[in-house]
Every structure is written in C-alpha cells, then in structure tokens.
Design a protein around this motif. Structure first.
Motif, PDB file in Angstrom:
ATOM      1  N   MET A   1       0.851  -1.190   0.000  1.00  0.00           N
ATOM      2  CA  MET A   1       0.000   0.000   0.000  1.00  0.00           C
ATOM      3  C   MET A   1       0.883   1.235   0.000  1.00  0.00           C
ATOM      4  O   MET A   1       1.902   1.269   0.692  1.00  0.00           O
ATOM      5  N   TYR A   2       0.499   2.240  -0.778  1.00  0.00           N
ATOM      6  CA  TYR A   2       1.216   3.504  -0.712  1.00  0.00           C
ATOM      7  C   TYR A   2       0.879   4.193   0.603  1.00  0.00           C
ATOM      8  O   TYR A   2      -0.253   4.072   1.097  1.00  0.00           O
ATOM      9  N   VAL A   3       1.831   4.946   1.106  1.00  0.00           N
ATOM     10  CA  VAL A   3       1.662   5.513   2.448  1.00  0.00           C
ATOM     11  C   VAL A   3       0.481   6.478   2.532  1.00  0.00           C
ATOM     12  O   VAL A   3      -0.226   6.516   3.544  1.00  0.00           O
ATOM     13  N   ASP A   4       0.239   7.239   1.476  1.00  0.00           N
ATOM     14  CA  ASP A   4      -0.886   8.189   1.527  1.00  0.00           C
ATOM     15  C   ASP A   4      -2.214   7.429   1.585  1.00  0.00           C
ATOM     16  O   ASP A   4      -3.115   7.747   2.358  1.00  0.00           O
ATOM     17  N   ASN A   5      -2.289   6.361   0.810  1.00  0.00           N
ATOM     18  CA  ASN A   5      -3.497   5.537   0.852  1.00  0.00           C
ATOM     19  C   ASN A   5      -3.659   4.878   2.227  1.00  0.00           C
ATOM     20  O   ASN A   5      -4.760   4.813   2.775  1.00  0.00           O
ATOM     21  N   CYS A   6      -2.547   4.430   2.797  1.00  0.00           N
ATOM     22  CA  CYS A   6      -2.612   3.768   4.108  1.00  0.00           C
ATOM     23  C   CYS A   6      -3.143   4.735   5.166  1.00  0.00           C
ATOM     24  O   CYS A   6      -3.963   4.359   6.012  1.00  0.00           O
ATOM     25  N   ALA A   7      -2.691   5.995   5.107  1.00  0.00           N
ATOM     26  CA  ALA A   7      -3.168   6.995   6.065  1.00  0.00           C
ATOM     27  C   ALA A   7      -4.691   7.112   5.970  1.00  0.00           C
ATOM     28  O   ALA A   7      -5.395   7.248   6.970  1.00  0.00           O
ATOM     29  N   MET A   8      -5.183   7.030   4.738  1.00  0.00           N
ATOM     30  CA  MET A   8      -6.625   7.140   4.516  1.00  0.00           C
ATOM     31  C   MET A   8      -7.343   5.862   4.975  1.00  0.00           C
ATOM     32  O   MET A   8      -8.364   5.914   5.666  1.00  0.00           O
ATOM     33  N   GLN A   9      -6.785   4.704   4.588  1.00  0.00           N
ATOM     34  CA  GLN A   9      -7.430   3.421   4.928  1.00  0.00           C
ATOM     35  C   GLN A   9      -7.513   3.208   6.440  1.00  0.00           C
ATOM     36  O   GLN A   9      -8.433   2.546   6.931  1.00  0.00           O
TER      37      GLN A   9
ATOM     38  N   VAL B   1      -0.906  -6.804  10.518  1.00  0.00           N
ATOM     39  CA  VAL B   1       0.430  -6.256  10.759  1.00  0.00           C
ATOM     40  C   VAL B   1       0.772  -5.305   9.612  1.00  0.00           C
ATOM     41  O   VAL B   1       0.509  -5.602   8.446  1.00  0.00           O
ATOM     42  N   ILE B   2       1.344  -4.162   9.969  1.00  0.00           N
ATOM     43  CA  ILE B   2       1.821  -3.196   8.972  1.00  0.00           C
ATOM     44  C   ILE B   2       3.330  -3.101   9.135  1.00  0.00           C
ATOM     45  O   ILE B   2       3.823  -2.948  10.258  1.00  0.00           O
ATOM     46  N   VAL B   3       4.085  -3.203   8.050  1.00  0.00           N
ATOM     47  CA  VAL B   3       5.546  -3.000   8.137  1.00  0.00           C
ATOM     48  C   VAL B   3       5.922  -1.816   7.262  1.00  0.00           C
ATOM     49  O   VAL B   3       5.453  -1.678   6.135  1.00  0.00           O
ATOM     50  N   THR B   4       6.749  -0.944   7.819  1.00  0.00           N
ATOM     51  CA  THR B   4       7.105   0.239   7.036  1.00  0.00           C
ATOM     52  C   THR B   4       8.398   0.884   7.535  1.00  0.00           C
ATOM     53  O   THR B   4       8.982   0.454   8.529  1.00  0.00           O
ATOM     54  N   SER B   5       8.825   1.906   6.802  1.00  0.00           N
ATOM     55  CA  SER B   5      10.102   2.563   7.085  1.00  0.00           C
ATOM     56  C   SER B   5      10.009   3.411   8.346  1.00  0.00           C
ATOM     57  O   SER B   5       8.930   3.632   8.901  1.00  0.00           O
ATOM     58  N   ASN B   6      11.157   3.935   8.740  1.00  0.00           N
ATOM     59  CA  ASN B   6      11.258   4.722   9.966  1.00  0.00           C
ATOM     60  C   ASN B   6      10.294   5.915   9.962  1.00  0.00           C
ATOM     61  O   ASN B   6       9.461   6.059  10.859  1.00  0.00           O
ATOM     62  N   ILE B   7      10.352   6.732   8.926  1.00  0.00           N
ATOM     63  CA  ILE B   7       9.531   7.949   8.954  1.00  0.00           C
ATOM     64  C   ILE B   7       8.050   7.659   8.708  1.00  0.00           C
ATOM     65  O   ILE B   7       7.184   8.229   9.369  1.00  0.00           O
ATOM     66  N   PHE B   8       7.748   6.744   7.778  1.00  0.00           N
ATOM     67  CA  PHE B   8       6.330   6.421   7.562  1.00  0.00           C
ATOM     68  C   PHE B   8       5.754   5.783   8.829  1.00  0.00           C
ATOM     69  O   PHE B   8       4.606   6.019   9.204  1.00  0.00           O
ATOM     70  N   GLY B   9       6.576   4.964   9.493  1.00  0.00           N
ATOM     71  CA  GLY B   9       6.121   4.295  10.720  1.00  0.00           C
ATOM     72  C   GLY B   9       5.900   5.288  11.849  1.00  0.00           C
ATOM     73  O   GLY B   9       5.009   5.119  12.679  1.00  0.00           O
ATOM     74  N   ASP B  10       6.728   6.320  11.894  1.00  0.00           N
ATOM     75  CA  ASP B  10       6.548   7.362  12.907  1.00  0.00           C
ATOM     76  C   ASP B  10       5.161   7.978  12.764  1.00  0.00           C
ATOM     77  O   ASP B  10       4.411   8.111  13.738  1.00  0.00           O
ATOM     78  N   ILE B  11       4.812   8.312  11.544  1.00  0.00           N
ATOM     79  CA  ILE B  11       3.548   9.013  11.289  1.00  0.00           C
ATOM     80  C   ILE B  11       2.353   8.063  11.434  1.00  0.00           C
ATOM     81  O   ILE B  11       1.381   8.353  12.128  1.00  0.00           O
TER      82      ILE B  11
ATOM     83  N   ASP C   1       1.374   6.984  15.027  1.00  0.00           N
ATOM     84  CA  ASP C   1       0.596   7.984  15.772  1.00  0.00           C
ATOM     85  C   ASP C   1      -0.861   7.950  15.327  1.00  0.00           C
ATOM     86  O   ASP C   1      -1.781   8.020  16.141  1.00  0.00           O
ATOM     87  N   GLU C   2      -1.060   7.835  14.025  1.00  0.00           N
ATOM     88  CA  GLU C   2      -2.438   7.800  13.523  1.00  0.00           C
ATOM     89  C   GLU C   2      -3.167   6.564  14.056  1.00  0.00           C
ATOM     90  O   GLU C   2      -4.293   6.662  14.543  1.00  0.00           O
ATOM     91  N   ALA C   3      -2.493   5.419  13.979  1.00  0.00           N
ATOM     92  CA  ALA C   3      -3.127   4.178  14.445  1.00  0.00           C
ATOM     93  C   ALA C   3      -3.450   4.249  15.937  1.00  0.00           C
ATOM     94  O   ALA C   3      -4.497   3.781  16.385  1.00  0.00           O
ATOM     95  N   SER C   4      -2.548   4.868  16.722  1.00  0.00           N
ATOM     96  CA  SER C   4      -2.804   4.922  18.161  1.00  0.00           C
ATOM     97  C   SER C   4      -3.984   5.849  18.464  1.00  0.00           C
ATOM     98  O   SER C   4      -4.758   5.601  19.386  1.00  0.00           O
ATOM     99  N   MET C   5      -4.134   6.897  17.662  1.00  0.00           N
ATOM    100  CA  MET C   5      -5.247   7.818  17.876  1.00  0.00           C
ATOM    101  C   MET C   5      -6.588   7.137  17.607  1.00  0.00           C
ATOM    102  O   MET C   5      -7.567   7.353  18.316  1.00  0.00           O
ATOM    103  N   ILE C   6      -6.608   6.276  16.587  1.00  0.00           N
ATOM    104  CA  ILE C   6      -7.842   5.549  16.278  1.00  0.00           C
ATOM    105  C   ILE C   6      -8.324   4.781  17.491  1.00  0.00           C
ATOM    106  O   ILE C   6      -9.507   4.669  17.765  1.00  0.00           O
ATOM    107  N   SER C   7      -7.372   4.249  18.250  1.00  0.00           N
ATOM    108  CA  SER C   7      -7.758   3.464  19.423  1.00  0.00           C
ATOM    109  C   SER C   7      -8.278   4.382  20.521  1.00  0.00           C
ATOM    110  O   SER C   7      -8.889   3.921  21.481  1.00  0.00           O
TER     111      SER C   7
END
Ligand code: IPM
Ligand code: MG
Length: 356
Positions: A221-229, A239-249, A252-258
């Motif tokens: 998945m592209y990161v912009d789409n993932c942010a939306m999904q 499970v989501i696997v991603t790079s340092n900076i994409f994972g940083d962002i 935070d988004e995933a934790s806010m959803i919770s």
C-alpha cells in the motif's frame, strides 16, 4: 530462581512517576511468578543534559548493554527547547536506538473494550475490536541518512536523505512476517514505490522475503493511501511493516484511532533477545509531578518486555488481564468516564499491582 537485570531510564516530565508504578507492578509480578529483578538506573534525555551535559552519556549506554532489557519513561520538555538539535533530549532517544541496534519497533494499536467509546471513529467502523501491529524500521532511513545544511548563491538549503540497504529491509521484513505468523497471517507493507527509489527497493525486497512465508498474505500500500485506509477501514489491517519515517507518522495515527494514546506500549528490539520498552506517549511536562498521569502504557510496556525479552508469557498476560480488569472500575483523569472511580497515578499503580 531466575534473575533479570533491567536498566531503568525514567527520563523527563511524567517519566519518573509512571516508571515507578511500572516497577511496582513488575516487582509484584516477579514475586507471584517466581523470578527476581534488579534495577540499574541511568539518565537519558533532559535529565542527562542537566547532569552530564549530553542527552545520552556513555555510562547510560554501558548500563543498557549490560542489562537483559531497558525500561524507559519518556524524554523531553520545554526546558531543553533552546538546546542545539544534536543535543536535544530527542537526539538522546535516536542515539540510544542506534547504539543498542534497536532496528525493530513494535507499536500495537489496540482498543481496550472498556475504552471503546474513547475512539474518535464510529462504532460501525471499529466493530467489536481493533488490533493492529505497526512494525516500524527504527535505525535506518531518513532519520539516519546523509543530511546537511548548505548555502548556494546566498540562499540557504537543507537536506535529509531516505536510504535503505537490502539487508536493513530484509531483517525488518522478517520481524514483520514472524509477527504476522503469530497473529492473523496478514501483512501490509507500506511504501511510496510510485515515487521513491528507496521504496521500490523496499517493495522488491519484501516480496523476496515473502517467499519464506507462504502462509502469510502480503499486500502493498502507498503511504498516503494507508493513512486514509486507517480511518476508513482499520479492520483490514493485521500487521503493517514500514520505514522509519512512515512508521513514525502511521503509528501515531493508528494509536489515535484506538482513542487511548495514554494506554499504548511499545517495544524496540535488536537482533538478540534484549529490547527497549516504553509507552508511546510523550513526557507531558504540563502535568508532571501532579500525580495525575496515566501509568498504564508503561505498565503494559513491562508486559511486552516479559513477553518479548524475558520469556515470561504467563506473567505478561497477568499484567494485561489486570489492566483490562481495572479499567472497568477505575480511571486516571485522562480516560475518566462518569460512573468510574477517579484515581491518581500512584493509586492506579497500586490497584494493578493488587490484581496480580
Ligand atoms: C517517536 C517519536 C520520536 C521519533 C522523536 C521524539 C524523535 O516521535 O518515538 O515516535 O520520531 O521517532
Ligand atoms: Mg513519533
């Protein structure tokens, strides 16, 4: 009797008060499950700048390397805002990740049933449960790539580079596939392969590693789409696997959803058994010292430590169960809800410890 040595970095702001509660719970868990724990305290972040002039003194690295695992509170605060970038508390955090080789950052985003109403998403989107594991690469990419500032024709510029080697991608991919195997066998690799060379290498390498894990269903998945999904349909993720900076962002988004950022723990793992465990939230300097912070994320970080580094899965589960149970009746102010008893940070620590 098994004995573990834990390096403890209380850090700044609410760090000391939440870590004390986590230690209280760990001591109780040790007594109950027949092991002992020795603590070795060291400074990281602002407190280390005050005491040693730098956010990560060598003595702290040495203590962490000698320990079976590291427990961290949180670092940073306005007091150190005028430090140069390389001497800020956050720089200490980045350096310790590098120094201990903590390349795999596990950030679970889960909804605790009693806190379901705290999620900003509609019930129809969340459903019965939400349980996503973000696996973030932590010692590579743009955080550690070539960087600099320059001046050309009288105009200032600055750059940071996203760089990954196949080896770095392979090892984080294996951690993520292993994690998926223990869960629902679904892995989403997030990149920006439509634009970035580093992401094209990321995707190609993840596909190579997927051949070792035929049972895991892999998608990209592209990161912009993932942010939306993540807000549109978070239940599609395991499970989501991603790079340092994409994972940083994205973490935070995933934790806010919770809806419960004050509740979420994290683990940073190296090639060996040892790891660094810390809450996802920050040092909250505005409420430090008032005994109103929420120690549960740090307590759950201890649970992750028992599970991933100390081979004590039953003890880990006992802590998780105690936290879920206490949420039904008692709350710290950040997650307070009418009908529950409002308690302080230390009271919450005592209550969880009593349930172990
Ligand atoms: C995190 C934080 C850190 C990061 C900062 C404080 C350096 O945001 O752990 O997610 O960007 O990695
Ligand atoms: Mg972050």
């Amino acid at each position: 009797m098994k004995n573990y040595k834990i390096a403890v970095l209380k850090g700044d702001g609410i760090g000391p008060e939440i870590v004390e509660q986590a230690i209280k719970v760990l001591d109780k868990t040790a007594a109950r499950f027949d092991f002992t724990v020795d603590y070795d305290y060291a400074d990281l972040g602002g407190v280390a700048i005050d005491n040693y002039g730098e956010p990560l003194p060598q003595a702290t690295i040495d203590k962490c390397k000698a320990a079976d695992s590291v427990l961290l509170g949180a670092v940073g605060g306005p007091k150190w805002d005028d430090q140069p970038g390389s001497n800020r508390p956050e720089a200490g955090l980045l350096k310790i990740r590098g120094a201990l080789g903590l390349f795999a950052n596990l950030r679970p985003a889960v909804i605790f049933q009693p806190l379901k109403s705290a999620s900003p998403l509609k019930d129809s989107i969340i459903g019965d449960a939400l349980d996503i594991m973000v696996v973030r690469e932590l010692t590579g990419g743009i955080y550690f790539g070539k960087r600099g500032t320059y001046e050309q024709d009288g105009v200032q510029g600055a750059y940071d580079t996203e760089m990954y080697t196949v080896k770095e991608i392979e090892r984080i991919a294996r951690v993520a596939f292993d994690m998926a195997m223990k869960r629902n066998k679904k892995l989403t690799s997030v990149d920006k392969a439509n634009v970035l060379d580093s992401s094209r290498l990321w995707r190609k390498t993840v596909i190579e590693i997927s051949k070792e894990y035929p049972q895991v269903e892999l998608n990209h998945m592209y990161v912009d789409n993932c942010a939306m999904q993540l807000v549109r349909n978070p239940k599609q993720f395991d499970v989501i696997v991603t790079s340092n900076i994409f994972g940083d962002i994205l973490s935070d988004e995933a934790s806010m959803i919770s809806g419960s950022i004050g509740m979420l723990a994290s683990a940073s793992l190296s090639e060996g058994k040892s790891g660094l465990y810390e809450p996802i939230h920050g040092s909250a300097p505005d409420i430090a010292g008032q005994n109103i912070s929420n120690p549960l994320a740090t307590i759950l970080s201890v649970s992750m430590m028992l599970k991933y580094s100390l081979d004590q899965p039953k003890a880990a589960l006992a802590i998780e169960n105690a936290v879920t149970k206490i949420l039904e009746t008692h709350r710290t102010p950040d997650i307070y809800e009418a009908g529950k008893a409002k308690v302080t940070c230390t009271e919450m620590g005592d209550l969880v410890a009593d349930l172990i």
